[in-house]
Structures are given as structure tokens and as C-alpha cells.
Design an enzyme around this catalytic site. Structure first.
Site, PDB file in Angstrom:
ATOM      1  CB  SER A  26      13.180 -31.182  -3.813  1.00  0.00           C
ATOM      2  OG  SER A  26      13.376 -29.841  -4.277  1.00  0.00           O
ATOM      3  CD  GLU A  28      -1.526 -19.353  10.508  1.00  0.00           C
ATOM      4  OE1 GLU A  28      -1.997 -19.880   9.482  1.00  0.00           O
ATOM      5  OE2 GLU A  28      -0.312 -19.291  10.731  1.00  0.00           O
ATOM      6  CG  HIS A  32      -0.883 -14.422   2.163  1.00  0.00           C
ATOM      7  ND1 HIS A  32      -0.844 -13.314   2.957  1.00  0.00           N
ATOM      8  CD2 HIS A  32      -0.685 -15.481   2.986  1.00  0.00           C
ATOM      9  CE1 HIS A  32      -0.616 -13.675   4.209  1.00  0.00           C
ATOM     10  NE2 HIS A  32      -0.515 -14.991   4.251  1.00  0.00           N
ATOM     11  NE  ARG A  38      -3.792 -17.576   4.451  1.00  0.00           N
ATOM     12  CZ  ARG A  38      -2.772 -18.414   4.314  1.00  0.00           C
ATOM     13  NH1 ARG A  38      -2.640 -19.100   3.197  1.00  0.00           N
ATOM     14  NH2 ARG A  38      -1.892 -18.573   5.274  1.00  0.00           N
ATOM     15  CG  HIS A  48      -0.097 -17.512  -0.451  1.00  0.00           C
ATOM     16  ND1 HIS A  48       1.248 -17.373  -0.216  1.00  0.00           N
ATOM     17  CD2 HIS A  48      -0.589 -18.266   0.569  1.00  0.00           C
ATOM     18  CE1 HIS A  48       1.569 -18.009   0.909  1.00  0.00           C
ATOM     19  NE2 HIS A  48       0.484 -18.570   1.394  1.00  0.00           N
ATOM     20  CD  GLU A  91       0.756 -24.364  -4.124  1.00  0.00           C
ATOM     21  OE1 GLU A  91       0.251 -23.309  -4.547  1.00  0.00           O
ATOM     22  OE2 GLU A  91       1.855 -24.392  -3.518  1.00  0.00           O
ATOM     23  NE  ARG A 121      -3.315 -22.584   1.376  1.00  0.00           N
ATOM     24  CZ  ARG A 121      -2.402 -22.110   2.243  1.00  0.00           C
ATOM     25  NH1 ARG A 121      -1.966 -22.876   3.220  1.00  0.00           N
ATOM     26  NH2 ARG A 121      -1.939 -20.896   2.132  1.00  0.00           N
ATOM     27  CB  SER A 134      -0.848 -25.803   2.244  1.00  0.00           C
ATOM     28  OG  SER A 134      -0.165 -24.880   3.062  1.00  0.00           O
TER      29      SER A 134
END
Length: 556
Positions: free
Chosen positions: A14, A119, A241, A287, A348, A372, A383, A388
Site C-alpha cells: 500500500s 540531488e 544511503h 550515493r 536504504h 521496489e 539507483r 524510485s
């Protein structure tokens, strides 16, 4: 008494993927949305940064595609990358029409009308956000809309046990028919049958002891799909992360990459900045680069953390753009407008998952995977930030279109036997589950973490095999509970990660091994694991995804 439910579409999960799919499906279809805890509890709710999409006139689709390909370190499927990026703006407009309140930009400097941040890995400002709580804004908006849909039935506090397939019932076709789910309120196992089943249950970062993810991220969908006969891909690429808050009272609190996008600097405890020594992009490197740099400096200096410092920016800018982080840190005695934030890397994001095609179809007829849980080819070996949620939205849209197109001619599943709990008893020693849970997550962190070696992977594999035997014995004799189900799924996922890492004998993207520190051009393809029960699909469902040997590395 156990219950039987029938729907046209069963959605397990959900988050943004599952809820947006439920909203995009035709209203004539009956839909069940299942969540393991409350409807909103999942990774989407805690996503801080935003959603990447080409929204500014100075940006281009090609630039977004190239940035994603570069971050993916040679393993992205370029056709999928372009498909997702091209559908990005339309999906952002869909969210705006749904009522998501993104942060506006009234300065007149951008053409989108919304504040776009930048980012790591992005060459343009293209990340639209709702302050530093984008996931919460998206999730709560979609939740309200789904609750208002008359064709959608919600089942909270239900843990999926296993998929029901035709082959498990003795049939010749390995079609997915539904799932057995544990109702945590009644402890009954109910049967859910559906013409189409969609796994949208998120990733598997709880396989590690340190993670930014909530407790529900235990790889349930990946493990269930694997046990049912689906192939998985690229499970060695687990994203860590770089910056989670290091504090004894802060559990899994993420410090968004957007801070670095707005000028935050990474520093050692003595105040020295170190990222320029590792990459010319410094704090804006992808990352994996930043996480390895932090891991290296922590081990080199013996420190438990490094600092992330944005205190040089104006205080009102910090509190306006990062109110959630500012408030949470202030609760813990850290004023980020005046002092740096102690941070450490943490597991992460799961870049691999169940192998799907451009319609989100898995190997099993009737079974889809989105978000995911799925491996689409978008992320490759790493990624890129804020891609995402974009993937969740786009593949939910693609799955909805495919289900709508097939719905008229897709038959309902037959009767299936109810869950048999007649030969099991209540567990007598719950300590077995908690001890195995802790052992698994600890050795995965120590042996299959940011930096790996052959010896560490071999140790991890031996421990996974031993744990699996204990868990199988426990699962076979005692009544199922959510903790046991999650542990069973985590062991399966851990095994997939270890096996995939052992097969990639190079360092690429998120997979870094001291035994093979260089890239190997001969391994420039995804790692695909094949379950023993795998059968290539055919007929009305079409060819199996990723079956072309030129594009994947199928390994039994």
C-alpha cells in the site's frame, strides 16, 4: 473461521506503487489492497527527498536519461530508462490533479512554478518535492483517495504468507491465482483469490542491522515471487544511503540527500571536509560513492560517524526547506542551523527484485510486480536519487493499462483449498525467532555490506544455509506469525543477495569487493537468478521478461 475473498485484482502493498495502481484501475474492477500494518506504513511515507522529472524548460528528457544511465554504471536498460523518464512529467501532473501539495516557487526563476531541488547524480534541478516530507504528502493524499473508491476494499494488518499458483495445486500451468494472508487481528489465515495479483510490497533493507527503512521492509514480495517460480535480478545491488542520523534515540531517521543538494558539506569530526578527495563531484557524487567514502573514513579514523553540515546556509532557508529534519534534530538537542549533524550510512534501497517487463509482468501469468519489489532495468547497478517514486508511479500506470486491456478475457481462478493449520501447534520458544532475526541482520551487515570480499560472502552463505534449516523446521511445526513469516522471507532474500554478489566478480555501482576492485566489461549485464521451479511462460501471457540472452545473465 478462515475466510475466502474474491476480487478482480489483488494488490499486496500500500505504498505509492500499490495505491496509485488502485486509483488507475477501471472502476468496474473489484480491487483488494492489502497492507501488513496500517495502510500508510511503508517506505513511501518516510521518503523525504522528492520525485525526479523533467519539469523545467532548461532541462531535457535526454539529460535525465543520461544522468540515470551514468548512475546505473552500465547496467540500466536504456529503453526502460527512456520510457520512465518520458512518462515522468505526466505522472507529476497526475499527482498534482490528485491534490498533492508540492512546494511552490514564486520567485519566477523557474518555468515549472514549483521549487525543484538537485540531488546526487543529477545535472539539473529536477526533483519536485513537498518540503522534506514528499513521501508523506504523496502517501496521505493517495490514501484518502483510495479510501473513497467504492470498488476498492482495504485489508490492513494482513501479512502475506505465499502466493497460490496453479502448479502448487497440481495443475500444468503456473498461473498465479491469489495468496494466503495472515490476519494479524484474528490470527486466521484467509484465502484471497484474484484474476490478477500485483506485488507492491517494497524492498528488503531490513535484512541489514542498520537501515533507513521501517520495520515492514522485509522483502516479502521478492521472497514469495522467488518461491513461486519467478526469476530475480541484480540482488547484489543494495543501496546504502550515506546519511542517516546517528543518535541513540533516533531509529532509522533519514537525512535527505537534498541537504547536500542545497550545499551541505560532509566533514570529519575534526572539521576537515573529505569528499573532494574521493570524487570530483564531491558531496553531489552518486550515493554509492558517498557511502563508500564515509565508510572508508569511519574505518580509517575509528570514529563512529561523520558530520553533515549545512549551518553555513541562512537559518530561515534551512527551516523553510527542511522543517521535518530541523524539528526532529532539535528534539534530540541538535540545532542544524548552528551545528553539524552526526550521520552514518544505512541500508536504504533494493535495486534488484522480481524480473518484470515493460508492462510490469513477471514470469508467472497473472502476476505483476511494481515499485521496489520489481527489477525493471531502470536503476541498473545504482539507483539515482528520487528516481524510485517516479518508477512506482510509471509502472503502476503501465500495469493498470495492461490489466485493463486483459480484464475482459481473463478468467477467474478456480476453487482452491483453504490453508491447513491442523497439524501445527503454538510455538513454545519465541526466543528462537528473535535470536535468528538478530543473527541474520548482523552477519549481513558485517559480511555483505558496503564493502565485500569472497571470504565474507562464503561465511555469510554458510550462515544463511544453517538459518534456513532452523527456520524451515520452525515453520513446518508451528502456527505462522508475522515475525516468523518476515524471518523466513529475510533468509530467502539474504540468500539471493549473497548468491548474486558471489556471481559478480567485479566492482560496479553498489557492489564493491576488495577481491575484484575493477570493473569487468565481460560482466556488463544484469545478474539473473533462476529458481529450480522456473518455466518460461508462453501463450497468451507472452514471452518471459528479460529472456533475451543478450540482455541478461541467467544463472541457475
Amino acid at each position: 473461521m478462515p475466510k475466502l475473498y474474491r476480487h478482480d485484482v489483488l494488490i499486496i502493498g500500500s505504498g505509492a506503487a500499490g495505491l496509485s495502481l488502485a486509483l488507475r484501475l477501471p472502476s468496474a474492477l473489484s480491487v483488494a489492497v492489502v497492507s501488513k500494518r496500517e495502510l500508510q506504513e511503508g517506505n513511501t511515507l518516510y521518503a523525504q527527498g522528492g520525485i525526479s522529472a523533467v519539469l523545467n524548460a532548461t532541462d531535457t528528457i535526454d539529460a535525465h536519461v543520461q544522468d540515470t544511465l551514468k548512475a546505473g554504471d552500465g547496467l540500466c536498460d536504456e529503453s526502460i530508462v527512456r520510457l520512465v523518464v518520458e512518462r515522468g512529467p505526466g505522472n507529476i501532473h497526475w499527482l498534482l490533479e490528485a491534490g498533492v501539495q508540492f512546494t511552490r516557487d514564486d520567485s519566477g526563476t523557474g518555468s515549472s512554478g514549483y521549487h525543484l531541488t538537485r540531488e546526487g547524480g543529477h545535472t539539473h534541478r529536477r526533483v519536485i518535492h513537498a518540503a522534506d516530507a514528499t513521501g508523506r504528502a504523496v502517501e496521505t493524499t493517495l490514501t484518502d483517495l483510495v479510501r473513497a473508491r467504492s470498488n476498492v476494499e482495504l485489508f490492513e494488518h494482513h501479512a502475506a504468507i505465499d502466493l497460490i499458483t496453479d502448479r502448487k495445486l497440481g495443475g500444468s500451468e503456473n498461473r498465479c491465482l491469489g495468496a494466503y494472508l495472515l490476519d494479524n487481528m484474528t490470527d486466521e489465515v484467509n484465502t484471497f483469490l484474484a484474476r490478477f495479483v500485483v506485488i507492491a510490497s517494497g524492498g528488503a533493507s531490513k535484512v541489514y542491522v542498520y537501515t533507513s527503512n521501517p520495520d515492514v521492509a522485509t522483502g516479502d514480495g521478492i521472497a514469495m515471487g522467488w518461491r513461486a517460480g519467478c526469476r530475480v535480478a541484480n540482488m547484489e545491488f543494495m543501496q546504502f544511503h550515506p546519511t542517516c542520523l546517528y543518535h541513540s534515540k533516533a531509529k532509522s531517521f533519514l537525512i535527505t540527500e537534498a541537504l547536500r543538494g542545497e550545499g551541505a558539506k560532509l566533514k570529519l569530526p575534526d572539521g576537515d571536509r573529505f569528499m573532494p578527495r574521493f570524487d570530483e563531484r564531491a558531496e553531489l557524487a552518486p550515493r554509492d560513492v558517498v557511502a563508500r567514502a564515509i565508510d572508508h573514513e569511519i574505518k580509517r579514523t575509528g570514529s563512529k560517524f561523520v558530520y553533515l553540515d549545512i549551518s553555513h546556509r541562512p537559518a530561515d532557508f534551512i527551516t523553510e526547506h527542511f522543517p521535518t529534519i530541523h524539528a526532529r534534530c532539535l528534539e534530540l538537542g541538535i540545532d542544524i542551523t548552528r551545528e553539524p549533524i552526526p550521520v552514518v550510512p544505512a541500508a536504504h534501497y533494493t535495486c534488484g527484485g522480481l524480473l518484470v517487463d515493460a508492462r510490469a509482468r513477471t514470469d508467472l501469468p497473472g502476476l505483476y510486480a511494481i515499485g521496489e519489489t520489481a527489477y525493471t532495468g531502470l536503476h541498473g547497478a545504482n539507483r539515482m536519487a528520487s528516481n524510485s517514486l517516479l518508477e512506482c508511479l510509471v509502472f503502476a500506470e503501465l500495469a493498470a493499462k495492461d490489466i485493463a486491456a486483459l480484464a475482459t478475457g481473463w478468467t477467474a481462478p478456480p476453487e482452491v483449498p483453504a490453508w491447513d493449520a491442523s497439524r501445527v501447534t503454538q510455538a513454545d520458544e519465541e526466543i528462537v525467532i528473535s535470536h535468528n532475526w538478530e543473527e541474520l541482520r548482523r552477519f549481513m551487515w558485517d559480511y555483505v555490506g558496503i564493502v565485500r570480499t569472497n571470504k565474507r560472502l562464503q561465511r555469510a552463505k554458510r550462515r544463511v544455509d544453517l538459518l534456513r534449516q532452523e527456520i524451515i523446521e520452525h515453520y513446518s511445526h508451528f502456527r505462522v506469525k508475522t515475525d516468523l513469516l518476515e524471518l523466513r522471507n529475510l533468509v530467502d532474500v539474504a540468500d539471493l543477495i549473497v548468491q548474486s554478489a558471489q556471481r559478480r566478480r567485479e566492482s560496479r555501482g553498489l557492489h564493491y569487493t576488495l577481491d575484484f576492485p575493477q570493473k569487468d566489461p565481460s560482466q556488463l549485464r544484469p545478474t539473473v537468478l533462476i529458481p529450480n521451479r522456473y518455466r518460461p511462460r508462453g501463450g497468451a501471457w507472452g514471452a518471459a521478461p528479460g529472456a533475451n540472452a543478450d540482455h541478461c545473465n541467467d544463472l541457475p
